[in-house]
Design a protein around this motif. Structure first.
Motif, PDB file in Angstrom:
ATOM      1  N   PRO A   1      19.737  42.431  37.384  1.00 26.16           N
ATOM      2  CA  PRO A   1      20.881  42.926  36.589  1.00 26.16           C
ATOM      3  C   PRO A   1      20.852  44.442  36.437  1.00 26.16           C
ATOM      4  O   PRO A   1      20.681  44.987  35.352  1.00 26.16           O
ATOM      5  N   ILE A   2      21.032  45.141  37.549  1.00 22.49           N
ATOM      6  CA  ILE A   2      20.927  46.602  37.544  1.00 22.49           C
ATOM      7  C   ILE A   2      22.099  47.200  36.765  1.00 22.49           C
ATOM      8  O   ILE A   2      23.262  46.918  37.047  1.00 22.49           O
ATOM      9  N   ASP A   3      21.755  48.054  35.787  1.00 22.93           N
ATOM     10  CA  ASP A   3      22.779  48.723  34.985  1.00 22.93           C
ATOM     11  C   ASP A   3      22.210  50.042  34.475  1.00 22.93           C
ATOM     12  O   ASP A   3      21.227  50.553  35.026  1.00 22.93           O
ATOM     13  N   GLN A   4      22.805  50.602  33.427  1.00 24.71           N
ATOM     14  CA  GLN A   4      22.422  51.928  32.958  1.00 24.71           C
ATOM     15  C   GLN A   4      21.021  51.978  32.365  1.00 24.71           C
ATOM     16  O   GLN A   4      20.483  53.071  32.155  1.00 24.71           O
ATOM     17  N   ARG A   5      20.425  50.837  32.085  1.00 24.99           N
ATOM     18  CA  ARG A   5      19.053  50.846  31.560  1.00 24.99           C
ATOM     19  C   ARG A   5      18.037  51.101  32.658  1.00 24.99           C
ATOM     20  O   ARG A   5      16.882  51.419  32.365  1.00 24.99           O
ATOM     21  N   TRP A   6      18.418  50.949  33.910  1.00 20.84           N
ATOM     22  CA  TRP A   6      17.480  51.003  35.016  1.00 20.84           C
ATOM     23  C   TRP A   6      17.342  52.422  35.564  1.00 20.84           C
ATOM     24  O   TRP A   6      18.306  53.185  35.626  1.00 20.84           O
ATOM     25  N   CYS A   7      16.117  52.731  35.985  1.00 22.52           N
ATOM     26  CA  CYS A   7      15.849  53.965  36.720  1.00 22.52           C
ATOM     27  C   CYS A   7      15.146  53.583  38.005  1.00 22.52           C
ATOM     28  O   CYS A   7      14.067  52.971  37.976  1.00 22.52           O
ATOM     29  N   LEU A   8      15.759  53.912  39.128  1.00 25.60           N
ATOM     30  CA  LEU A   8      15.214  53.595  40.451  1.00 25.60           C
ATOM     31  C   LEU A   8      14.486  54.830  40.969  1.00 25.60           C
ATOM     32  O   LEU A   8      15.105  55.839  41.295  1.00 25.60           O
ATOM     33  N   ILE A   9      13.150  54.723  41.000  1.00 24.48           N
ATOM     34  CA  ILE A   9      12.320  55.883  41.307  1.00 24.48           C
ATOM     35  C   ILE A   9      12.230  56.097  42.818  1.00 24.48           C
ATOM     36  O   ILE A   9      11.959  55.168  43.575  1.00 24.48           O
ATOM     37  N   HIS A  10      12.440  57.331  43.230  1.00 27.66           N
ATOM     38  CA  HIS A  10      12.389  57.828  44.607  1.00 27.66           C
ATOM     39  C   HIS A  10      13.684  57.521  45.362  1.00 27.66           C
ATOM     40  O   HIS A  10      14.466  58.428  45.595  1.00 27.66           O
ATOM     41  N   ALA A  11      13.903  56.267  45.781  1.00 28.45           N
ATOM     42  CA  ALA A  11      15.122  55.922  46.531  1.00 28.45           C
ATOM     43  C   ALA A  11      15.385  56.939  47.641  1.00 28.45           C
ATOM     44  O   ALA A  11      16.518  57.388  47.841  1.00 28.45           O
ATOM     45  N   THR A  12      14.330  57.285  48.368  1.00 28.16           N
ATOM     46  CA  THR A  12      14.462  58.314  49.397  1.00 28.16           C
ATOM     47  C   THR A  12      14.989  57.789  50.723  1.00 28.16           C
ATOM     48  O   THR A  12      15.341  58.578  51.604  1.00 28.16           O
ATOM     49  N   HIS A  13      15.044  56.454  50.869  1.00 29.84           N
ATOM     50  CA  HIS A  13      15.521  55.882  52.131  1.00 29.84           C
ATOM     51  C   HIS A  13      16.635  54.887  51.830  1.00 29.84           C
ATOM     52  O   HIS A  13      16.404  53.700  51.623  1.00 29.84           O
ATOM     53  N   LEU A  14      17.862  55.408  51.810  1.00 32.40           N
ATOM     54  CA  LEU A  14      19.042  54.622  51.464  1.00 32.40           C
ATOM     55  C   LEU A  14      20.061  54.695  52.589  1.00 32.40           C
ATOM     56  O   LEU A  14      20.229  55.733  53.232  1.00 32.40           O
ATOM     57  N   GLY A  15      20.776  53.595  52.778  1.00 36.94           N
ATOM     58  CA  GLY A  15      21.962  53.633  53.607  1.00 36.94           C
ATOM     59  C   GLY A  15      23.149  54.073  52.779  1.00 36.94           C
ATOM     60  O   GLY A  15      23.099  54.070  51.544  1.00 36.94           O
TER      61      GLY A  15
ATOM     62  N   GLY B   1      11.865  38.019  37.198  1.00 35.19           N
ATOM     63  CA  GLY B   1      12.741  37.368  36.228  1.00 35.19           C
ATOM     64  C   GLY B   1      12.045  37.047  34.921  1.00 35.19           C
ATOM     65  O   GLY B   1      12.661  37.105  33.846  1.00 35.19           O
ATOM     66  N   GLU B   2      10.755  36.740  34.983  1.00 39.35           N
ATOM     67  CA  GLU B   2      10.009  36.403  33.771  1.00 39.35           C
ATOM     68  C   GLU B   2       9.788  37.599  32.859  1.00 39.35           C
ATOM     69  O   GLU B   2       9.783  37.468  31.636  1.00 39.35           O
ATOM     70  N   ILE B   3       9.611  38.788  33.449  1.00 38.31           N
ATOM     71  CA  ILE B   3       9.273  39.933  32.601  1.00 38.31           C
ATOM     72  C   ILE B   3      10.485  40.727  32.120  1.00 38.31           C
ATOM     73  O   ILE B   3      10.380  41.449  31.117  1.00 38.31           O
ATOM     74  N   LEU B   4      11.635  40.613  32.773  1.00 36.79           N
ATOM     75  CA  LEU B   4      12.782  41.440  32.392  1.00 36.79           C
ATOM     76  C   LEU B   4      13.181  41.274  30.927  1.00 36.79           C
ATOM     77  O   LEU B   4      13.542  42.270  30.274  1.00 36.79           O
ATOM     78  N   PRO B   5      13.116  40.064  30.331  1.00 33.87           N
ATOM     79  CA  PRO B   5      13.465  39.963  28.910  1.00 33.87           C
ATOM     80  C   PRO B   5      12.571  40.784  27.988  1.00 33.87           C
ATOM     81  O   PRO B   5      12.959  41.091  26.852  1.00 33.87           O
ATOM     82  N   LEU B   6      11.371  41.158  28.458  1.00 34.83           N
ATOM     83  CA  LEU B   6      10.460  41.932  27.620  1.00 34.83           C
ATOM     84  C   LEU B   6      10.969  43.352  27.368  1.00 34.83           C
ATOM     85  O   LEU B   6      10.465  44.046  26.481  1.00 34.83           O
TER      86      LEU B   6
END
Length: 452
Positions: A259-273, A217-222
């Motif tokens: 606050p996941i939105d279009q700015r985010w990139c989730l790397i790998h995500a190889t193990h999802l339900g 939470g502290e670093i996201l505003p950066l």
């Protein structure tokens, strides 16, 4: 103003012939199909929009091949990581720059024209910060400047050694920061890119095992509205450890607490339900898939078919840089789905659609969003980045249209690349980077010393 004429080009509306493109300040100012060749600089071949590489650790190019010897017990990502820690413990700032330049040169020769560098090597070999906290970030910028690579620089925040704020391991001492020091690192990175045209700085919390909810939470505003990248759900052990810590899987926890939105990139995500797959797609976040590295590390297989069925966005990256080849990443992504589901042409979504073109265009769109830059399209107000295929290559010469991309992705690969243009400037000609010899010699000398 520079005016180029391509024999053929893939535009947002499809294939076009005799395409004239006006370029000024590295940006496309006009696009005209069926143009008169008068007063144009003719570029022979088939022009594709340059592909973004949305995830890389360039320093790992120097250790490619060092972890391919069987150990005394089950080898995994976690044993590979120990090899990586030993390797990076030797690197000087000059080494980091030399290896990064070589990796970026190979990316350009391999069909990538823009890079999101997930940069987590920050401190000296004993773990002490440099006088300039962004010293090693400046070396990444210098490598991009030398090679001509378009850059999104992602300084990584890495504070802990495991879920729940575990103390870092000794091998992680070159990564570790608190929120205050990370702020200085991001500021330094922004200063470093000031001399690069069209460069972007985002932020990258390394993973949920490397941050706490409070520090995240502290670093996201950066980010200041820029891209945010994070490793997530790469390994089953990671999922199990997250469940033990929080009672939730990593992607579930992120979607519920960040606050996941279009700015985010989730790397790998190889193990999802299945629900996680649908929720990532609905959030607008890009899935950053690195198929060659994920295969090399034994990570697992991204659920591409269901993710696309949920209208998810993805891009590809070269990650550990064990092999650097844009077409090969796309091919491995499709082949992983074929092996998993025992079918063919699985990432083409409708009858009659070219699988190569489907993969390429989706990776363009996802990569553009993940890098936060106006790239990935031969269109006005986009960066003038092109990968030009050799129309006389035997695998391309007898076909046309979408078959060109199918032949590029599934057959000829980077051997079909003749020229690469970044911001209107040719950096690769006849398949070779214009500074190949100097960059190669410096890299070879670096490895000879490190591995002696």
């Amino acid at each position: 103003m520079r005016r180029l004429l391509f024999d053929y080009a893939l535009l947002p509306c499809g294939w076009a012939k005799d395409v004239a493109i006006d370029i000024d300040g590295g940006m496309i100012r006009s696009v005209q199909a069926g143009a008169d060749p008068v007063d144009c600089e003719h570029i022979a071949g088939i022009a594709l929009p340059g592909l973004p590489n949305l995830h890389s650790h360039t320093f790992q190019r120097g250790m490619a091949g060092l972890a391919e010897t069987r150990g005394p017990e089950g080898d995994s990502f976690w044993t590979w990581r120990q090899v990586m820690y030993r390797f990076l413990g030797q690197l000087t700032p000059d080494d980091v720059e030399a290896i990064a330049a070589y990796a970026m040169m190979e990316m350009l020769e391999g069909g990538f024209t823009a890079l999101a560098e997930f940069h987590y090597l920050h401190h000296d070999r004993d773990g002490r910060p440099y006088a300039n906290p962004a010293e090693l970030a400046t070396r990444i910028v210098a490598a991009a400047q030398e090679t001509g690579m378009g850059l999104t620089l992602l300084p990584v925040f890495y504070a802990n050694g495991g879920f729940g704020g575990m103390v870092p391991a000794d091998g992680q001492r070159r990564f570790i920061s608190d929120a205050a020091n990370y702020r200085r690192l991001v500021e330094g990175a922004r200063n470093a890119i000031a001399g690069l045209d069209d460069a972007v700085v985002g932020i990258a919390p390394h993973s949920l095992r490397a941050v706490t909810p409070q520090s995240l939470g502290e670093i996201l505003p950066l980010s200041e509205g820029g891209p945010i990248h994070i490793h997530v759900a790469e390994q089953i052990k990671e999922v199990e450890d997250c469940l033990a810590w929080s009672g939730q899987r990593p992607v579930e926890w992120l979607l519920d607490h960040a606050p996941i939105d279009q700015r985010w990139c989730l790397i790998h995500a190889t193990h999802l339900g299945p629900r996680e797959t649908r929720r990532i797609a609905a959030s607008g976040a890009v899935a950053g898939v690195c198929p060659i590295t994920e295969a090399n590390l034994g990570d697992g297989i991204f659920d591409g078919v269901d993710f696309l069925a949920a209208s998810g966005s993805f891009g590809v990256g070269s990650d550990s840089n064990i092999e650097i080849n844009a077409a090969a990443e796309l091919r491995q992504l499709e082949y992983s789905q074929r092996l998993k589901l025992r079918g063919r042409n699985l990432l083409a979504e409708r009858e009659g659609q070219s699988t190569g073109r489907s993969l390429y265009e989706k990776a363009l769109a996802g990569g553009q969003r993940a890098l936060g830059r106006r790239i990935g399209s031969i269109a006005v107000d986009h960066r003038a980045d092109f990968v030009v295929l050799d129309a006389s290559h035997p695998d391309l010469s007898a076909v046309s249209g979408d078959r060109w991309i199918d032949a590029y992705v599934f057959v000829a690969s980077k051997a079909a690349i003749d020229r690469v243009i970044v911001a209107g400037k040719s950096v690769v000609m006849n398949g070779r980077h214009h500074r190949r010899e100097a960059i190669r010699d410096r890299y070879a000398g670096t490895l000879a010393r490190i591995l002696a």
